[in-house]
Enzyme design. Sequence first.
Site, PDB file in Angstrom:
ATOM      1  N   GLY A   1      -1.873  -3.953   1.378  1.00  8.03           N
ATOM      2  CA  GLY A   1      -3.202  -5.189   0.474  1.00  8.03           C
ATOM      3  C   GLY A   1      -3.271  -6.427   2.266  1.00  8.03           C
ATOM      4  O   GLY A   1      -3.431  -7.114   1.722  1.00  8.03           O
TER       5      GLY A   1
ATOM      6  N   THR B   1      -6.185  -7.094   3.430  1.00 11.61           N
ATOM      7  CA  THR B   1      -8.061  -7.303   3.100  1.00 11.61           C
ATOM      8  C   THR B   1      -7.524  -8.484   2.303  1.00 11.61           C
ATOM      9  O   THR B   1      -8.041  -9.203   2.011  1.00 11.61           O
ATOM     10  CB  THR B   1      -8.960  -6.341   2.929  1.00 11.61           C
ATOM     11  OG1 THR B   1      -8.545  -5.400   3.846  1.00 11.61           O
ATOM     12  CG2 THR B   1      -9.738  -6.719   2.940  1.00 11.61           C
TER      13      THR B   1
ATOM     14  N   LYS C   1     -12.253  -9.069  12.061  1.00 14.30           N
ATOM     15  CA  LYS C   1     -11.184  -7.874  11.983  1.00 14.30           C
ATOM     16  C   LYS C   1     -12.027  -6.688  12.600  1.00 14.30           C
ATOM     17  O   LYS C   1     -12.749  -6.091  12.684  1.00 14.30           O
ATOM     18  CB  LYS C   1     -11.633  -6.932  10.270  1.00 14.30           C
ATOM     19  CG  LYS C   1     -11.918  -4.989  10.282  1.00 14.30           C
ATOM     20  CD  LYS C   1     -10.311  -5.195   9.849  1.00 14.30           C
ATOM     21  CE  LYS C   1      -9.802  -3.422   9.676  1.00 14.30           C
ATOM     22  NZ  LYS C   1      -8.922  -3.636   8.990  1.00 14.30           N
TER      23      LYS C   1
ATOM     24  N   GLU D   1      -7.568  -9.332  10.746  1.00  8.20           N
ATOM     25  CA  GLU D   1      -6.973  -8.609  10.066  1.00  8.20           C
ATOM     26  C   GLU D   1      -7.377  -7.554  11.654  1.00  8.20           C
ATOM     27  O   GLU D   1      -7.471  -6.795  11.486  1.00  8.20           O
ATOM     28  CB  GLU D   1      -7.941  -8.416   8.988  1.00  8.20           C
ATOM     29  CG  GLU D   1      -7.162  -6.988   8.525  1.00  8.20           C
ATOM     30  CD  GLU D   1      -7.597  -6.483   6.863  1.00  8.20           C
ATOM     31  OE1 GLU D   1      -8.709  -6.915   6.559  1.00  8.20           O
ATOM     32  OE2 GLU D   1      -6.976  -5.279   6.481  1.00  8.20           O
ATOM     33  N   GLY D   2      -5.735  -6.271  11.191  1.00  8.15           N
ATOM     34  CA  GLY D   2      -5.191  -5.249  11.973  1.00  8.15           C
ATOM     35  C   GLY D   2      -5.597  -4.786  11.259  1.00  8.15           C
ATOM     36  O   GLY D   2      -5.979  -4.302  10.452  1.00  8.15           O
ATOM     37  N   ALA D   3      -5.599  -3.493  11.728  1.00 10.52           N
ATOM     38  CA  ALA D   3      -6.125  -2.081  11.121  1.00 10.52           C
ATOM     39  C   ALA D   3      -4.861  -1.203  10.717  1.00 10.52           C
ATOM     40  O   ALA D   3      -3.753  -1.390  11.474  1.00 10.52           O
ATOM     41  CB  ALA D   3      -6.730  -1.108  11.832  1.00 10.52           C
TER      42      ALA D   3
ATOM     43  N   GLY E   1       1.186  -7.408  -0.625  1.00 15.42           N
ATOM     44  CA  GLY E   1      -0.314  -6.620  -1.161  1.00 15.42           C
ATOM     45  C   GLY E   1      -0.999  -7.299  -3.098  1.00 15.42           C
ATOM     46  O   GLY E   1      -1.725  -7.227  -3.075  1.00 15.42           O
TER      47      GLY E   1
ATOM     48  N   GLY F   1      -4.658  -6.312  -8.823  1.00 22.08           N
ATOM     49  CA  GLY F   1      -6.041  -6.792  -9.685  1.00 22.08           C
ATOM     50  C   GLY F   1      -6.581  -7.629  -9.068  1.00 22.08           C
ATOM     51  O   GLY F   1      -7.565  -7.797  -9.834  1.00 22.08           O
TER      52      GLY F   1
HETATM   53  N1  ATP Z   1      -3.559  -7.360  -5.174  1.00 21.16           N
HETATM   54  C1  ATP Z   1      -4.743  -6.784  -5.153  1.00 21.16           C
HETATM   55  N2  ATP Z   1      -5.446  -6.536  -5.958  1.00 21.16           N
HETATM   56  C2  ATP Z   1      -6.557  -5.672  -6.344  1.00 21.16           C
HETATM   57  N3  ATP Z   1      -6.479  -4.317  -5.528  1.00 21.16           N
HETATM   58  C3  ATP Z   1      -5.987  -4.272  -4.288  1.00 21.16           C
HETATM   59  C4  ATP Z   1      -4.581  -5.172  -4.297  1.00 21.16           C
HETATM   60  N4  ATP Z   1      -4.094  -5.157  -3.390  1.00 21.16           N
HETATM   61  C5  ATP Z   1      -4.770  -3.943  -2.809  1.00 21.16           C
HETATM   62  N5  ATP Z   1      -5.686  -3.393  -3.523  1.00 21.16           N
HETATM   63  C6  ATP Z   1      -6.567  -2.346  -3.386  1.00 21.16           C
HETATM   64  O1  ATP Z   1      -6.011  -0.906  -2.245  1.00 21.16           O
HETATM   65  C7  ATP Z   1      -6.791  -0.939  -1.774  1.00 21.16           C
HETATM   66  C8  ATP Z   1      -5.744  -1.059  -0.206  1.00 21.16           C
HETATM   67  O2  ATP Z   1      -6.074  -2.571  -0.072  1.00 21.16           O
HETATM   68  P1  ATP Z   1      -6.364  -3.320   1.026  1.00 21.16           P
HETATM   69  O3  ATP Z   1      -7.892  -2.658   1.828  1.00 21.16           O
HETATM   70  O4  ATP Z   1      -6.269  -4.722   1.146  1.00 21.16           O
HETATM   71  O5  ATP Z   1      -5.850  -2.603   1.649  1.00 21.16           O
HETATM   72  P2  ATP Z   1      -5.452  -2.825   3.528  1.00 21.16           P
HETATM   73  O6  ATP Z   1      -3.854  -2.855   3.898  1.00 21.16           O
HETATM   74  O7  ATP Z   1      -6.414  -3.892   4.392  1.00 21.16           O
HETATM   75  O8  ATP Z   1      -5.397  -1.412   4.647  1.00 21.16           O
HETATM   76  P3  ATP Z   1      -6.528  -1.305   6.008  1.00 21.16           P
HETATM   77  O9  ATP Z   1      -5.281  -0.947   6.533  1.00 21.16           O
HETATM   78  O10 ATP Z   1      -7.384  -0.277   5.196  1.00 21.16           O
HETATM   79  O11 ATP Z   1      -6.939  -2.601   6.189  1.00 21.16           O
HETATM   80  C9  ATP Z   1      -7.828  -1.629  -1.785  1.00 21.16           C
HETATM   81  O12 ATP Z   1      -8.230  -0.829  -2.565  1.00 21.16           O
HETATM   82  C10 ATP Z   1      -7.468  -2.731  -2.350  1.00 21.16           C
HETATM   83  O13 ATP Z   1      -8.661  -3.416  -3.453  1.00 21.16           O
HETATM   84  C1  DNN Z   2      -8.277   4.353   7.773  1.00 19.91           C
HETATM   85  C2  DNN Z   2      -7.440   3.627   7.059  1.00 19.91           C
HETATM   86  N1  DNN Z   2      -8.295   2.372   5.678  1.00 19.91           N
HETATM   87  C3  DNN Z   2      -7.449   2.124   8.327  1.00 19.91           C
HETATM   88  N2  DNN Z   2      -8.904   1.375   8.625  1.00 19.91           N
HETATM   89  C4  DNN Z   2      -6.706   2.358   9.493  1.00 19.91           C
HETATM   90  C5  DNN Z   2      -4.971   2.570   8.803  1.00 19.91           C
HETATM   91  C6  DNN Z   2      -4.193   3.475  10.569  1.00 19.91           C
HETATM   92  C7  DNN Z   2      -3.111   4.622  10.758  1.00 19.91           C
HETATM   93  C8  DNN Z   2      -2.890   4.894  10.958  1.00 19.91           C
HETATM   94  C9  DNN Z   2      -1.405   5.708  11.207  1.00 19.91           C
HETATM   95  O1  DNN Z   2      -0.303   4.373  10.887  1.00 19.91           O
HETATM   96  O2  DNN Z   2      -1.084   6.585  10.510  1.00 19.91           O
HETATM   97 MG    MG Z   3      -8.193  -4.256   4.881  1.00 23.82          MG
END
Ligand code: ATP
Ligand code: DNN
Ligand code: MG
Length: 231
Positions: free
Chosen positions: A14, A16, A37, A109-111, A170, A202
């Site tokens: 979560g 993002t 990002k 924001e990290g990855a 998140g 949501g």
């Molecule tokens: N509070 C929320 N409400 C709705 N959807 C959410 C919520 N939190 C997470 N999600 C959904 O879960 C999925 C992952 O969330 P998000 O993209 O924020 O993860 P992330 O930690 O940013 O991942 P990444 O490492 O790829 O950046 C997305 O499809 C996002 O829409």
């Molecule tokens: C593709 C994904 N949504 C992210 N952007 C990158 C996540 C890397 C995770 C690597 C790991 O911890 O195994």
């Molecule tokens: Mg993200």
Amino acid sequence: MSILMVTGTSTDVGKTVVTAALAAAAREAGLSVAVCKPAQTGVAPGEPGDLAEVTRLSGVTVVVELARYPEPLAPDTAARRSGLPMLRCDDVVEAVRGLADRHDLVLVEGAGGLLVRMGAEGFTLVDLALALGAPAVVVAAAGLGTLNHTELTTRALAAAGVACAGAVIGSWPDEPGLAERCNLDDLPAVTGVDLAGSIPAGSGRLDPASFAAAASTWFDGTWLKATVTAG
Ligand SMILES: Nc1ncnc2c1ncn2[C@@H]1O[C@H](COP(=O)(O)OP(=O)(O)OP(=O)(O)O)[C@@H](O)[C@H]1O
Ligand SMILES: C[C@H](N)[C@H](N)CCCCCC(=O)O
Ligand SMILES: [Mg+2]
């Protein structure tokens, strides 16, 4: 100006959505906000990535992505496999400092999780936070398993000398179960950091106006003022 790193206990936790909520809350408080990002993976050229979601939900349009790789992997692995240039820590630091010169708040924001390798020499979000002198918010899951993952992350931050600004859940379920309910007390107890807020599950599907109007209510008000909207 202030810089806030947004990391997480893993990918898909979560980050993002939390970044969008923090950006929306800061914007609603009248701050000028920029979001970076550094490395987007798993998204093809021209496709919308995390920053498109941040802009859609928060209305913040100053967003900077520094590298993008097609395969959904750690950025350094994705760069190697794609033959595209690796991201360099110094370049990210320079870009973020440039944004910070022009905006009240910069969110980075990290990855994936905290120790994911983002580019050359295996730098991570820890290296970025140290170079920028910025604290990090840890985005955590709500349920069973999050205590260990979150404490691992906060301990890694502490060991590296990076300040933890707090944890944010998140995606908080509509009907929290036993573990979720216990974690509200156990997360701050085991990590020693504030549980600064939680984003209702949501929320990412809300229309932008509703998201922006609600975002500040998802965080502790005192924390938000001290950490985010103070600018
Ligand atoms: N509070 C929320 N409400 C709705 N959807 C959410 C919520 N939190 C997470 N999600 C959904 O879960 C999925 C992952 O969330 P998000 O993209 O924020 O993860 P992330 O930690 O940013 O991942 P990444 O490492 O790829 O950046 C997305 O499809 C996002 O829409
Ligand atoms: C593709 C994904 N949504 C992210 N952007 C990158 C996540 C890397 C995770 C690597 C790991 O911890 O195994
Ligand atoms: Mg993200």
